[in-house]
Design a protein around this motif. Structure first.
Motif, PDB file in Angstrom:
ATOM      1  N   MET A  96       0.825  -1.206   0.000  1.00 18.47           N
ATOM      2  CA  MET A  96       0.000   0.000   0.000  1.00 18.47           C
ATOM      3  C   MET A  96       0.866   1.266   0.000  1.00 18.47           C
ATOM      4  N   LEU A  97       1.963   1.251   0.764  1.00 17.51           N
ATOM      5  CA  LEU A  97       2.861   2.412   0.767  1.00 17.51           C
ATOM      6  C   LEU A  97       3.477   2.627  -0.611  1.00 17.51           C
ATOM      7  N   LYS A  98       3.916   1.559  -1.264  1.00 18.84           N
ATOM      8  CA  LYS A  98       4.498   1.685  -2.597  1.00 18.84           C
ATOM      9  C   LYS A  98       3.466   2.183  -3.600  1.00 18.84           C
ATOM     10  N   ARG A  99       2.247   1.690  -3.476  1.00 13.62           N
ATOM     11  CA  ARG A  99       1.180   2.122  -4.386  1.00 13.62           C
ATOM     12  C   ARG A  99       0.876   3.607  -4.174  1.00 13.62           C
ATOM     13  N   GLU A 100       0.805   4.025  -2.924  1.00 11.78           N
ATOM     14  CA  GLU A 100       0.525   5.424  -2.609  1.00 11.78           C
ATOM     15  C   GLU A 100       1.658   6.327  -3.111  1.00 11.78           C
ATOM     16  N   ARG A 101       2.906   5.871  -2.921  1.00 16.71           N
ATOM     17  CA  ARG A 101       4.058   6.636  -3.411  1.00 16.71           C
ATOM     18  C   ARG A 101       3.981   6.791  -4.927  1.00 16.71           C
ATOM     19  N   ILE A 135       8.775  13.189  -1.851  1.00 16.55           N
ATOM     20  CA  ILE A 135       7.889  12.015  -1.793  1.00 16.55           C
ATOM     21  C   ILE A 135       8.718  10.743  -1.699  1.00 16.55           C
ATOM     22  N   GLU A 136       9.721  10.627  -2.544  1.00 14.76           N
ATOM     23  CA  GLU A 136      10.593   9.441  -2.530  1.00 14.76           C
ATOM     24  C   GLU A 136      11.259   9.283  -1.166  1.00 14.76           C
ATOM     25  N   ARG A 137      11.776  10.385  -0.617  1.00 14.09           N
ATOM     26  CA  ARG A 137      12.466  10.323   0.673  1.00 14.09           C
ATOM     27  C   ARG A 137      11.507   9.858   1.782  1.00 14.09           C
TER      28      ARG A 137
END
Length: 161
Positions: A96-101, A135-137
Motif C-alpha cells: 500500500m505504501l508503494k502504491r501510494e508513493r 515524496i521518494e524520501r
C-alpha cells in the motif's frame, strides 16, 4: 461446612470432574491459600496435600500420558499463526505504501503535462522534481522501516518452526 460455602465453584468443578476422572486412579493436590481452597494437578505450596480419586475397580489404570508436549506444540502453532498474520499485514502495508508513493509521484509528474507556457513549465518542472524527491524520501523511509519490521517478524517466526 465453611470450606464448601467459601468455594462452591471449586467443589462443583471437582464433583463434576469425579465421574470423568473416575475411570482411573487420579492424583490431585488440595492447597489452602489466601484465596481459599485450591485444587490442582501440581502442588500449590508446601502445605499441599495429595488426594486420590479412585475408581470402584482399583485394578483398572487410566492412561499415563503427559500432554505437556502437545500443549506446548499447540501454543507454538498459535504463536506461528499470530506471527504469520502480522507478516501478511506488514507485507500488505508495504504494498500500500508503494502504491501510494507511485500515485503521488504520477500526480506530480502529470502537473507538467497540463497546458502552460514554456516559462511556467520550466519553473514547475523544478518544483515537481523537488516534490518528487521529497515524496521518494518520505515513502522510502516508511517502506524501509516496514520492511525491517517484516524481516524481524520473519526471523521471529523462524524460531517457532
Amino acid at each position: 461446612m465453611t470450606s464448601r460455602l467459601a468455594l462452591p465453584g471449586s467443589v462443583l468443578i471437582l464433583s463434576a470432574a469425579l465421574p470423568i476422572l473416575g475411570h482411573a486412579n487420579t492424583d490431585y493436590f488440595k492447597c489452602q491459600t489466601e484465596a481459599g481452597t485450591v485444587f490442582s494437578q501440581f502442588p500449590c505450596n508446601e502445605n499441599a496435600t495429595e488426594q486420590k480419586v479412585t475408581h470402584s475397580n482399583p485394578r483398572h489404570q487410566g492412561p499415563k500420558e503427559d500432554y505437556g508436549k502437545q500443549l506446548t506444540e499447540l501454543e507454538k502453532e498459535n504463536k506461528r499463526n499470530s506471527i504469520n498474520m502480522q507478516i501478511r499485514s506488514t507485507k500488505h502495508k508495504v504494498v500500500m505504501l508503494k502504491r501510494e508513493r507511485s500515485a503521488k509521484t504520477l500526480a506530480e509528474e502529470q502537473r507538467l503535462e497540463r497546458l502552460m507556457s514554456d516559462d511556467e513549465r520550466k519553473a514547475l518542472k523544478k518544483e515537481v522534481q523537488v516534490n518528487i524527491k521529497d515524496i521518494e524520501r518520505r515513502y522510502s523511509q516508511r517502506i524501509k522501516e516496514t520492511e525491517q519490521k517484516l524481516a524481524r517478524l520473519e526471523k521471529f517466526l523462524a524460531r517457532f518452526q
